[in-house]
Design an enzyme around this catalytic site. Structure first.
Site, PDB file in Angstrom:
ATOM      1  N   LYS A 119      20.353 -15.729 -24.922  1.00 46.30           N
ATOM      2  CA  LYS A 119      19.914 -16.830 -25.774  1.00 46.30           C
ATOM      3  C   LYS A 119      20.765 -16.901 -27.038  1.00 46.30           C
ATOM      4  O   LYS A 119      21.162 -15.880 -27.594  1.00 46.30           O
ATOM      5  CB  LYS A 119      18.447 -16.630 -26.168  1.00 46.30           C
ATOM      6  N   ARG A 173      11.555  -8.638 -15.139  1.00 46.61           N
ATOM      7  CA  ARG A 173      12.033  -8.288 -16.483  1.00 46.61           C
ATOM      8  C   ARG A 173      10.969  -7.467 -17.220  1.00 46.61           C
ATOM      9  O   ARG A 173      11.277  -6.451 -17.850  1.00 46.61           O
ATOM     10  CB  ARG A 173      12.358  -9.573 -17.250  1.00 46.61           C
TER      11      ARG A 173
END
Length: 285
Positions: free
Chosen positions: A163, A234
């Site tokens: 990100k 994750r």
């Protein structure tokens, strides 16, 4: 005005496209609902807007995000002299409910990894995707965008673009490295159309939605009752590391979190799991 703010916000923060689009929608909604021009907005207008959102049944998570957007916007508007005072000062919004991320047990992960048929190219691809997600904690968008130039097979690491354009190096581990090497040997048989690592039967890059759907189907075949999606791998990656003694800051670095507080939620997951194990196995649990 919204375009100018979003350009500035992107330049300062390197915000992702999805965040910018969400902020655009929030600001358009807010400015359409407020009966005055931006320069005349005061605290009462903001509170009235938030009260209306709450009455309409909007989730707390959405309201928290809108508040964050408005704080960023009015701080910028004050710097640009669009407003003479910041109406967001002293406005406290609802607290975001803290939901613990769902994780898989080690046994469920093993069952999931055993499902792909490694006698076929697509089975080797699926096994490599699962191993890579679980070994690295990558986001599904990071996996879908992964290209061959970011793989260092010799060193056993991936250069992940996360990100905000932030890069991080993440080790693969032997199982994921082996699965990737097997997939890369047969990948040319699908005539890939670009350098993306994971491609479809027709050679086109797999989308995030395609990866999500494939993992859901594999989990169903593995007999896992609860929903399984890429982000759950994750969560499992982070929780299993902490369960086995990993340092929180190392996990933060591997996940690509800008703020340690984001990573700390996994310590709660680990404690919850330890308590459950204690209740289950201790004679006086």
């Amino acid at each position: 005005m919204i375009d100018r703010f979003l350009d500035a916000f992107w330049a300062e923060r390197g915000a992702a496209a999805a965040t910018l689009e969400a902020y655009r929608h929030d600001l358009q909604q807010f400015l359409a609902a407020v009966p005055v021009r931006a320069g005349s907005i005061d605290k009462s207008h903001v509170l009235a807007f938030l009260a209306g959102r709450m009455r309409s049944g909007v989730s707390t998570t959405s309201i928290v995000r809108q508040l964050s957007c408005l704080r960023q916007f009015f701080a910028w508007a004050l710097r640009e002299s669009i407003v003479s005072r910041n109406p967001m000062l002293d406005i406290d919004g609802p607290r975001r409910p803290q939901s613990l991320p769902g994780t898989l047990t080690a046994g469920q992960v093993e069952a999931l990894l055993a499902v792909p048929d490694t006698e076929t190219p697509l089975g080797l691809r699926d096994r490599a995707m699962l191993e890579t997600l679980y070994a690295t904690g990558m986001r599904v968008s990071e996996l879908a965008d992964l290209n061959l130039g970011r793989l260092n097979i010799g060193q056993g690491v991936i250069r992940v673009l996360g990100k905000g354009g932030r890069e991080r190096l993440v080790p693969l581990g032997e199982a994921a490295l082996d699965a990737l090497q097997q997939w890369l040997r047969v990948r040319p048989e699908l005539h890939p159309q670009d350098e993306r690592v994971f491609v479809s039967r027709s050679g086109r890059p797999l989308s995030r939605q395609a990866v999500w759907q494939r993992i859901r189907d594999l989990a169903r075949r593995a007999g896992i009752a609860e929903p399984v999606y890429p982000h759950r791998l994750r969560h499992s990656f982070a929780t299993h590391l902490l369960d086995n003694g990993a340092d929180l800051r190392v996990v933060q670095m591997l996940l690509g979190h800008a703020d340690l507080a984001t990573t700390q939620i996994y310590t709660h997951v680990s404690r919850a799991r330890l308590k459950a194990l204690h209740r289950q196995h201790h004679p006086r649990g």
